[in-house]
Design a protein around this motif. Structure first.
Motif: not given
Length: 292
Positions: A20, A23, A54
């Motif tokens: 998290e 991100r 990502a």
């Protein structure tokens, strides 16, 4: 280029998982983020996996692996940021494990002290809040917020409750900062003194200690930090210039546990490049970080 060199995840006392955090760092528009959990590298693998997932994002994000080391000098606690070291180097790994292993007995002692003060806190409550993280004072502070004893986590870090020397404070095993510098250097890393003049947190080491730490190999001082007011930042920059130390800036992000956003303070790209040039224990992921 936006560079934040001090953040925490659920591997210590943050509320974002390492994935998290990656991100959220990307959403915040960061180019580089350092994961520096307290005395722990447990979040690195998850953060790297999230970064890899990502990698096709429109704006690539580079991860700097690191840790924030718990140290004590002449009875005063201080934190040392360590970057890009070899996390598997045996001597440094053993030292970090000693610090981490003392966290649970210390937390139990503080819970016991709080109960003696009439606070209806339980070990089960604190353990639930901490989950799989390296347990620390912020988890106990969060319990105090849940119980309505204090309004915010920061309010728990006072002499009345969990602040250094406070009514429910308990000592813990901490590294000598000179030994910490030696260990980090031996593992190929770079050291930066974290928020050294955060007086609202309690006692801080005197400026006279900075020169001794610099002589021992300290690389830099974290200057731009939410706990440093303008005059303090100016003074720290002057001291760093005198001593030939790098100056960094960062958010000290803890997710929802503290009211600060990722990228609230940042590090100059040239300073970041110098940090990566000095490191030999690990590389930034996935970028070269100015090594080219």
């Amino acid at each position: 280029m936006r560079i934040d060199l001090h953040t925490h995840s659920t591997a210590s006392d943050g509320t974002d998982t390492p994935a998290e955090l990656i991100r959220n760092a990307a959403r915040a528009g960061l180019d580089v983020v350092a994961l520096t959990d307290h005395d722990s590298t447990r979040g690195h693998a998850e953060a790297i996996a999230a970064l890899t997932a990502a990698k096709d994002a429109a704006k690539p994000l580079t991860l700097v692996t690191g840790a924030e080391l718990s140290c004590r000098l002449d009875g005063v606690g201080l934190h040392m940021l360590a970057y890009l070291f070899d996390a598997a180097e045996p001597e440094f790994l053993a030292a970090r494990e000693l610090v981490r292993d003392d966290r649970v007995p210390r937390a139990r002692a503080m819970v016991g002290s709080l109960r003696e003060l009439g606070v209806p806190i339980t070990w089960e409550q604190v353990a639930r809040i901490a989950g799989d993280a390296s347990l620390g004072r912020p988890h106990i502070a969060t319990a105090l917020v849940e119980l309505g004893v204090v309004e915010t986590v920061s309010d728990a870090f006072t002499a009345e409750w969990l602040g250094d020397g406070g009514r429910a404070y308990a000592e813990k095993y901490e590294l000598d900062p000179f030994e910490a510098i030696r260990l980090v250097k031996a593992a190929g890393g770079v050291t930066v003194l974290a928020h050294p003049q955060a007086v609202k947190r309690g006692r801080v080491v005197p400026e006279s200690a900075f020169a001794k730490l610099a002589a021992a190999g300290l690389d830099g001082i974290e200057v731009d930090h939410m706990d440093h007011e303008g005059p303090t930042r100016a003074r720290l920059r002057a001291v760093a210039a005198e001593l030939g130390l790098l100056t960094t800036g960062s958010s000290d992000y803890h997710g929802s546990r503290k009211f600060v956003e990722l990228g609230a303070c940042t590090t100059d790209p040239e300073i970041y490049g110098e940090i990566t040039r000095r490191a030999s224990g690990a590389f930034p992921v996935p970028g070269s970080g100015g090594r080219g």
